[in-house]
Design a protein around this motif. Structure first.
Motif, PDB file in Angstrom:
ATOM      1  N   GLN A  89       0.823  -1.214   0.000  1.00  0.00           N
ATOM      2  CA  GLN A  89       0.000   0.000   0.000  1.00  0.00           C
ATOM      3  C   GLN A  89       0.856   1.263   0.000  1.00  0.00           C
ATOM      4  O   GLN A  89       0.619   2.200  -0.769  1.00  0.00           O
ATOM      5  CB  GLN A  89      -0.921  -0.003   1.220  1.00  0.00           C
ATOM      6  CG  GLN A  89      -1.970  -1.109   1.202  1.00  0.00           C
ATOM      7  CD  GLN A  89      -2.582  -1.320   2.578  1.00  0.00           C
ATOM      8  OE1 GLN A  89      -1.969  -1.908   3.444  1.00  0.00           O
ATOM      9  NE2 GLN A  89      -3.798  -0.846   2.767  1.00  0.00           N
ATOM     10  N   MET A  92       2.508   1.848  -3.319  1.00  0.00           N
ATOM     11  CA  MET A  92       1.557   2.271  -4.341  1.00  0.00           C
ATOM     12  C   MET A  92       1.241   3.759  -4.180  1.00  0.00           C
ATOM     13  O   MET A  92       1.067   4.477  -5.171  1.00  0.00           O
ATOM     14  CB  MET A  92       0.271   1.449  -4.248  1.00  0.00           C
ATOM     15  CG  MET A  92       0.400   0.028  -4.754  1.00  0.00           C
ATOM     16  SD  MET A  92       0.902  -0.110  -6.487  1.00  0.00           S
ATOM     17  CE  MET A  92      -0.465   0.675  -7.330  1.00  0.00           C
ATOM     18  N   ASN A  93       1.178   4.239  -2.945  1.00  0.00           N
ATOM     19  CA  ASN A  93       0.969   5.666  -2.708  1.00  0.00           C
ATOM     20  C   ASN A  93       2.195   6.475  -3.122  1.00  0.00           C
ATOM     21  O   ASN A  93       2.075   7.627  -3.564  1.00  0.00           O
ATOM     22  CB  ASN A  93       0.662   5.911  -1.231  1.00  0.00           C
ATOM     23  CG  ASN A  93      -0.692   5.358  -0.824  1.00  0.00           C
ATOM     24  OD1 ASN A  93      -1.611   5.287  -1.636  1.00  0.00           O
ATOM     25  ND2 ASN A  93      -0.818   4.952   0.423  1.00  0.00           N
ATOM     26  N   GLN A  96       2.437   6.600  -7.574  1.00  0.00           N
ATOM     27  CA  GLN A  96       1.054   6.784  -8.017  1.00  0.00           C
ATOM     28  C   GLN A  96       0.843   6.351  -9.470  1.00  0.00           C
ATOM     29  O   GLN A  96      -0.248   5.923  -9.842  1.00  0.00           O
ATOM     30  CB  GLN A  96       0.656   8.258  -7.866  1.00  0.00           C
ATOM     31  CG  GLN A  96       0.561   8.733  -6.417  1.00  0.00           C
ATOM     32  CD  GLN A  96      -0.738   8.299  -5.753  1.00  0.00           C
ATOM     33  OE1 GLN A  96      -1.737   8.067  -6.414  1.00  0.00           O
ATOM     34  NE2 GLN A  96      -0.717   8.186  -4.439  1.00  0.00           N
ATOM     35  N   TRP A  99      -0.979   2.975 -10.596  1.00  0.00           N
ATOM     36  CA  TRP A  99      -2.426   2.739 -10.629  1.00  0.00           C
ATOM     37  C   TRP A  99      -2.954   2.715 -12.056  1.00  0.00           C
ATOM     38  O   TRP A  99      -3.885   1.973 -12.372  1.00  0.00           O
ATOM     39  CB  TRP A  99      -3.158   3.804  -9.809  1.00  0.00           C
ATOM     40  CG  TRP A  99      -3.013   3.605  -8.333  1.00  0.00           C
ATOM     41  CD1 TRP A  99      -2.332   4.391  -7.465  1.00  0.00           C
ATOM     42  CD2 TRP A  99      -3.541   2.520  -7.565  1.00  0.00           C
ATOM     43  NE1 TRP A  99      -2.392   3.877  -6.195  1.00  0.00           N
ATOM     44  CE2 TRP A  99      -3.138   2.730  -6.222  1.00  0.00           C
ATOM     45  CE3 TRP A  99      -4.302   1.403  -7.864  1.00  0.00           C
ATOM     46  CZ2 TRP A  99      -3.480   1.852  -5.190  1.00  0.00           C
ATOM     47  CZ3 TRP A  99      -4.640   0.531  -6.849  1.00  0.00           C
ATOM     48  CH2 TRP A  99      -4.236   0.754  -5.527  1.00  0.00           C
ATOM     49  N   SER A 103      -4.832  -0.873 -13.821  1.00  0.00           N
ATOM     50  CA  SER A 103      -6.157  -1.016 -14.427  1.00  0.00           C
ATOM     51  C   SER A 103      -6.172  -2.089 -15.502  1.00  0.00           C
ATOM     52  O   SER A 103      -7.217  -2.669 -15.791  1.00  0.00           O
ATOM     53  CB  SER A 103      -6.601   0.324 -15.025  1.00  0.00           C
ATOM     54  OG  SER A 103      -5.708   0.723 -16.061  1.00  0.00           O
ATOM     55  N   LEU A 123     -10.775   7.586 -10.984  1.00  0.00           N
ATOM     56  CA  LEU A 123     -10.021   8.756 -11.408  1.00  0.00           C
ATOM     57  C   LEU A 123     -10.252   8.973 -12.893  1.00  0.00           C
ATOM     58  O   LEU A 123     -10.007   8.087 -13.703  1.00  0.00           O
ATOM     59  CB  LEU A 123      -8.523   8.551 -11.158  1.00  0.00           C
ATOM     60  CG  LEU A 123      -8.118   8.376  -9.695  1.00  0.00           C
ATOM     61  CD1 LEU A 123      -6.618   8.270  -9.604  1.00  0.00           C
ATOM     62  CD2 LEU A 123      -8.624   9.515  -8.843  1.00  0.00           C
ATOM     63  N   GLN A 185      -3.276   7.128 -18.580  1.00  0.00           N
ATOM     64  CA  GLN A 185      -3.779   8.161 -17.682  1.00  0.00           C
ATOM     65  C   GLN A 185      -4.896   8.978 -18.311  1.00  0.00           C
ATOM     66  O   GLN A 185      -5.669   9.626 -17.600  1.00  0.00           O
ATOM     67  CB  GLN A 185      -2.632   9.079 -17.253  1.00  0.00           C
ATOM     68  CG  GLN A 185      -1.646   8.416 -16.297  1.00  0.00           C
ATOM     69  CD  GLN A 185      -0.475   9.311 -15.950  1.00  0.00           C
ATOM     70  OE1 GLN A 185      -0.125  10.206 -16.714  1.00  0.00           O
ATOM     71  NE2 GLN A 185       0.144   9.073 -14.802  1.00  0.00           N
ATOM     72  N   LYS A 191      -8.433   3.655  -8.411  1.00  0.00           N
ATOM     73  CA  LYS A 191      -7.390   3.780  -7.395  1.00  0.00           C
ATOM     74  C   LYS A 191      -7.938   3.338  -6.056  1.00  0.00           C
ATOM     75  O   LYS A 191      -8.990   3.796  -5.627  1.00  0.00           O
ATOM     76  CB  LYS A 191      -6.902   5.235  -7.318  1.00  0.00           C
ATOM     77  CG  LYS A 191      -5.842   5.468  -6.254  1.00  0.00           C
ATOM     78  CD  LYS A 191      -5.458   6.934  -6.211  1.00  0.00           C
ATOM     79  CE  LYS A 191      -4.472   7.189  -5.083  1.00  0.00           C
ATOM     80  NZ  LYS A 191      -4.133   8.622  -4.984  1.00  0.00           N
ATOM     81  N   LYS A 192      -7.232   2.413  -5.393  1.00  0.00           N
ATOM     82  CA  LYS A 192      -7.675   1.890  -4.100  1.00  0.00           C
ATOM     83  C   LYS A 192      -6.532   1.977  -3.098  1.00  0.00           C
ATOM     84  O   LYS A 192      -5.366   1.995  -3.474  1.00  0.00           O
ATOM     85  CB  LYS A 192      -8.128   0.432  -4.249  1.00  0.00           C
ATOM     86  CG  LYS A 192      -9.256   0.235  -5.245  1.00  0.00           C
ATOM     87  CD  LYS A 192      -9.458  -1.230  -5.590  1.00  0.00           C
ATOM     88  CE  LYS A 192      -9.928  -2.034  -4.394  1.00  0.00           C
ATOM     89  NZ  LYS A 192     -10.197  -3.438  -4.746  1.00  0.00           N
ATOM     90  N   ASP A 193      -6.870   2.028  -1.836  1.00  0.00           N
ATOM     91  CA  ASP A 193      -5.844   2.067  -0.794  1.00  0.00           C
ATOM     92  C   ASP A 193      -5.499   0.637  -0.381  1.00  0.00           C
ATOM     93  O   ASP A 193      -5.754   0.208   0.742  1.00  0.00           O
ATOM     94  CB  ASP A 193      -6.357   2.873   0.410  1.00  0.00           C
ATOM     95  CG  ASP A 193      -5.247   3.107   1.432  1.00  0.00           C
ATOM     96  OD1 ASP A 193      -4.070   3.005   1.052  1.00  0.00           O
ATOM     97  OD2 ASP A 193      -5.578   3.379   2.602  1.00  0.00           O
ATOM     98  N   THR A 196      -1.152  -4.161  -4.486  1.00  0.00           N
ATOM     99  CA  THR A 196      -1.510  -4.675  -5.808  1.00  0.00           C
ATOM    100  C   THR A 196      -0.638  -5.883  -6.133  1.00  0.00           C
ATOM    101  O   THR A 196       0.499  -6.002  -5.654  1.00  0.00           O
ATOM    102  CB  THR A 196      -1.333  -3.609  -6.900  1.00  0.00           C
ATOM    103  OG1 THR A 196      -0.004  -3.062  -6.801  1.00  0.00           O
ATOM    104  CG2 THR A 196      -2.355  -2.499  -6.754  1.00  0.00           C
TER     105      THR A 196
END
Length: 318
Positions: A89, A92-93, A96, A99, A103, A123, A185, A191-193, A196
Motif C-alpha cells: 500500500q 503504491m501511494n 502513483q 495505478w 487497471s 479517477l 492516464q 485507485k484503491k488504498d 496490488t
C-alpha cells in the motif's frame, strides 16, 4: 537491493576496515527499515511471531523489500500461482503512476469491480486543451500512414488546368515516441488504498520513454524496468547456485571421459584414498600432528610408486 556492508565504518567503534582503509564513514545509499531490527509488515512484529496463532503467508514487496502478512495488505492475495510480484500500500501511494498500469495489468484487473465508486476512487482526468492537442498528436503518430494517404490523394487529384496528374513525395518528420503512461492516464482507472498483485511479465510493459525514465529516477524505482531484478530472476539464480554447490566435481570429471578413462580414474582414486588413509592412521595411532612436510613426502612416494607401476605395464594387441 544495493545494500553495502557497514563493516569498519562509523557504525563500528574502534574498528577500521582492513580490506579497504579508505572506506567512507557512512554508506549513504543504505536504507535501514524495520527489517534490520527483526520487525516486519505494517504490524511491526517479528517473524516467526510466537504470539501470532493465525497461520498466514508472508509476501515481500518488490519496491521497499519489506515482508507483509497476507491479511495486512488491504486486499485478499490471489492464489500464489496467479501472481508473481506484489507492491504494498505505502509503495503504491509513493508510485502513483502504477495505478494507471494496474487497471490493465494487476491480478485481478481492477476494472472488473462491479461498482467502481463502492470499491474505490474512480479517477478520470479532465482533458485540458493542451492534453487534447497532445492526444490528437499521438493518434496521428500511431497512424501516420493514414495521414500520408490522405495527403497523397489530395496531391494526386487531376489538375483543372492541364488535366495532368502531379505526384509529390511527402516526407514526414520523425515524431516523438508515444508515452504508454499518458495513454493510460487519459482513460478512466481505479485507485484503491490497497496493495496490488502483478503477473510475471508486467515490468516489460512499463513505458521507457525519456519522461518516464526521468520519473523512475526521481522516485528511485529505476529497477522496475530491469527484468533481472524480478522475484523470478532471483529465485532462478538461487536455484542455480544451489545446484552448483551440490554438484560433485569428481562426477563432472567422470562424465566428461570415455569408458576406459573412467575406469582408470576410479582405480587411481581408490588407490590414493586407501594409501592416504593408511598413512594418516599411523599419525592418529601415535597421537602426532600431521605437518606440511609429511603430506609432501606422502605424495612424492605415491607418485614414485605410480611411475614404477606404469613402467612395468605391457600392452599387447590381439
Amino acid at each position: 537491493r544495493n545494500f553495502c556492508c557497514d563493516c569498519g565504518n562509523s557504525k563500528f567503534k574502534n574498528l577500521q576496515c582492513k580490506l579497504l582503509p579508505e572506506k567512507s564513514k557512512v554508506n549513504s545509499g543504505n536504507k535501514y527499515n524495520d527489517n534490520f531490527y527483526g520487525l516486519y509488515c505494517t504490524c511491526k512484529r517479528p517473524y516467526p511471531d510466537p504470539e501470532d496463532e493465525i497461520p498466514d503467508e508472508m509476501i515481500q514487496c518488490i519496491v521497499c523489500e519489506d515482508w507483509f502478512h497476507g491479511r495486512h495488505l488491504g486486499a485478499v492475495p490471489p492464489e500464489s500461482g496467479d501472481f508473481h510480484e506484489m507492491v504494498c500500500q505505502a509503495c503504491m501511494n509513493h508510485c502513483q503512476f502504477l495505478w494507471a498500469y494496474a487497471s490493465q495489468l494487476a491480478v485481478p484487473p481492477l476494472t472488473k469491480a462491479n461498482s467502481l465508486e463502492d470499491e474505490g476512487i474512480v479517477l478520470k482526468v479532465d482533458e485540458s486543451e493542451e492534453q487534447k492537442k497532445e492526444i490528437k498528436k499521438e493518434s496521428e503518430v500511431e497512424h501516420p500512414e493514414k495521414k500520408e494517404e490522405k495527403q497523397m490523394e489530395q496531391l494526386n487529384e487531376p489538375s483543372t488546368s492541364s488535366g495532368a496528374f502531379i505526384l509529390i513525395q511527402v516526407v514526414t518528420k520523425s515524431e516523438k515516441p508515444v508515452c504508454k503512461l499518458k495513454e493510460l492516464q487519459s482513460k478512466q482507472f481505479l485507485k484503491k488504498d490497497t496493495a496490488t498483485f502483478w503477473p510475471s511479465n508486467w515490468r516489460s510493459k512499463l513505458c521507457t520513454c525519456e519522461d518516464c525514465l526521468k520519473m523512475y529516477s526521481e522516485l528511485e524505482v529505476q529497477f522496475l524496468t530491469d527484468e533481472c531484478d524480478t522475484v523470478l530472476a532471483y529465485e532462478n539464480k538461487g536455484t542455480s547456485d544451489q545446484e552448483t554447490e551440490r554438484r560433485d566435481p569428481l562426477m563432472d570429471t567422470l562424465n566428461s571421459m570415455n569408458r576406459v578413462q573412467q575406469v582408470e580414474l576410479i582405480c587411481e582414486y581408490n588407490d590414493l584414498k586407501t594409501e592416504l588413509t593408511d598413512y594418516l592412521r599411523r599419525f592418529a595411532d601415535e597421537g602426532t600432528v600431521v605437518k606440511r612436510e609429511d603430506i609432501q613426502h606422502f605424495f612424492e612416494e605415491f607418485q614414485s610408486r605410480k611411475r614404477q607401476r606404469t613402467n612395468r605395464m605391457q600392452y599387447y594387441c590381439s
